[in-house]
Write a protein that holds these residues in place. Structure first.
Motif, short mmCIF file in Angstrom:
data_model
loop_
_atom_site.label_atom_id
_atom_site.label_comp_id
_atom_site.label_asym_id
_atom_site.label_seq_id
_atom_site.Cartn_x
_atom_site.Cartn_y
_atom_site.Cartn_z
N PHE A 1 31.16 45.37 42.04
CA PHE A 1 30.62 44.15 41.45
C PHE A 1 29.07 44.48 41.11
O PHE A 1 28.75 44.05 40.06
CB PHE A 1 30.52 42.78 42.32
N VAL A 2 28.29 45.31 41.87
CA VAL A 2 27.01 45.71 41.46
C VAL A 2 27.11 46.49 40.01
O VAL A 2 26.44 46.35 39.15
CB VAL A 2 26.35 46.68 42.48
N GLY A 3 28.25 47.45 39.85
CA GLY A 3 28.56 48.03 38.69
C GLY A 3 28.89 47.19 37.69
O GLY A 3 28.17 47.37 36.42
N ILE A 4 29.40 46.18 37.91
CA ILE A 4 29.71 45.13 36.55
C ILE A 4 28.39 44.50 36.21
O ILE A 4 28.16 44.50 35.11
CB ILE A 4 30.73 44.16 37.19
N TYR A 5 27.64 44.21 37.12
CA TYR A 5 26.27 43.43 37.03
C TYR A 5 25.45 44.31 36.19
O TYR A 5 24.81 44.07 35.56
CB TYR A 5 25.57 42.88 38.18
N LEU A 6 25.35 45.62 36.58
CA LEU A 6 24.64 46.44 35.83
C LEU A 6 25.05 46.70 34.61
O LEU A 6 24.24 46.84 33.47
CB LEU A 6 24.34 47.98 36.56
N LEU A 7 26.52 46.84 34.14
CA LEU A 7 26.83 46.77 32.93
C LEU A 7 26.56 45.60 32.09
O LEU A 7 26.04 45.77 30.76
CB LEU A 7 28.51 47.14 32.99
N ILE A 8 26.43 44.45 32.66
CA ILE A 8 26.17 43.29 31.91
C ILE A 8 24.72 43.48 31.45
O ILE A 8 24.20 43.03 30.47
CB ILE A 8 26.44 42.10 32.87
N PHE A 9 23.84 43.99 32.53
CA PHE A 9 22.56 44.07 32.16
C PHE A 9 22.28 45.01 31.03
O PHE A 9 21.47 44.56 30.10
CB PHE A 9 21.50 44.38 33.46
N CYS A 10 22.72 46.30 31.16
CA CYS A 10 22.58 47.31 30.20
C CYS A 10 23.39 47.05 28.78
O CYS A 10 22.89 47.26 27.87
CB CYS A 10 23.14 48.60 30.58
N LEU A 11 24.73 46.40 28.76
CA LEU A 11 25.27 46.36 27.44
C LEU A 11 25.53 44.86 27.19
O LEU A 11 26.19 44.67 25.99
CB LEU A 11 26.55 46.99 27.71
N GLY A 12 24.68 44.02 27.58
CA GLY A 12 24.92 42.43 27.64
C GLY A 12 24.58 42.09 26.08
O GLY A 12 25.06 41.09 25.55
N GLY A 13 23.72 42.88 25.54
CA GLY A 13 23.28 42.59 24.13
C GLY A 13 24.09 43.05 23.12
O GLY A 13 24.13 42.84 21.90
N TYR A 14 25.31 43.66 23.19
CA TYR A 14 26.32 44.33 22.48
C TYR A 14 27.62 43.25 22.57
O TYR A 14 28.14 43.26 23.54
CB TYR A 14 26.36 45.90 22.81
#
Length: 171
Positions: free
Chosen positions: A75-88
């Motif tokens: 889940f940390v990995g998913i939240y990092l993806l949300i943070f990094c790629l959430g604008g796309y």
């Protein structure tokens, strides 16, 4: 049953709801989705949760300890993806599908873990899960709301990561 088990379950639920509670706002503000698209994302999130429940049950039946230990890390990995790629826009659609599946897995993982610790009193263990889950939802939405109001929607993932790290270390 040891106190850290309930505490860990509480922090996992806090991690889930600190971000999920503000999911629509995140998609609108950070990803730039309109209301209809956000509604569709919520439906996709829920539908992927059904698939997530089935897979989580499979993983738990094979190895409950590994599943519960790996859950916060995934889940940390998913939240990092949300943070990094959430604008796309397009990557966020894929993330929502995975996020929904893993999100529902946290509910099953926490409940299974707690009830398996008290086989002699499953009703009591289940009531503890409900109580600590409700506390986790409350703590999560409060901290998530604080992150949203003080740091902005883009930073909301960090509230979930904070709770997941606490859950992992309390375990």
């Amino acid at each position: 049953m040891e106190i850290p088990h309930q505490t860990t379950a509480c922090f996992i639920l806090a991690a889930l709801y600190s971000v999920y509670s503000y999911f629509a706002e995140y998609l609108k503000t950070v990803t730039g989705m309109d209301g209809k698209t956000v509604s569709l994302m919520l439906v996709l999130f829920g539908a992927s949760g059904i698939v997530g429940n089935l897979h989580t049950a499979k993983f738990l039946s094979k190895n409950m300890v590994n599943t519960t230990m790996l859950y916060p890390i995934v889940f940390v990995g998913i939240y990092l993806l949300i943070f990094c790629l959430g604008g796309y826009f397009i990557p966020m659609i894929a993330i929502v599908l995975v996020w929904g599946a893993v999100f529902t897995g946290g509910l099953i993982t926490s409940q299974t873990w707690l009830t398996s610790e008290a086989r002699e009193a499953p009703e009591f263990a289940n009531s503890l899960f409900v109580s600590f889950a409700n506390l986790g939802v409350t703590l999560g939405t409060v901290l998530g709301g604080w992150f949203l109001s003080h740091m902005g929607a883009q930073q909301i993932s960090w509230s979930g990561i904070l709770f997941l790290l606490i859950a992992f270390f309390v375990y």
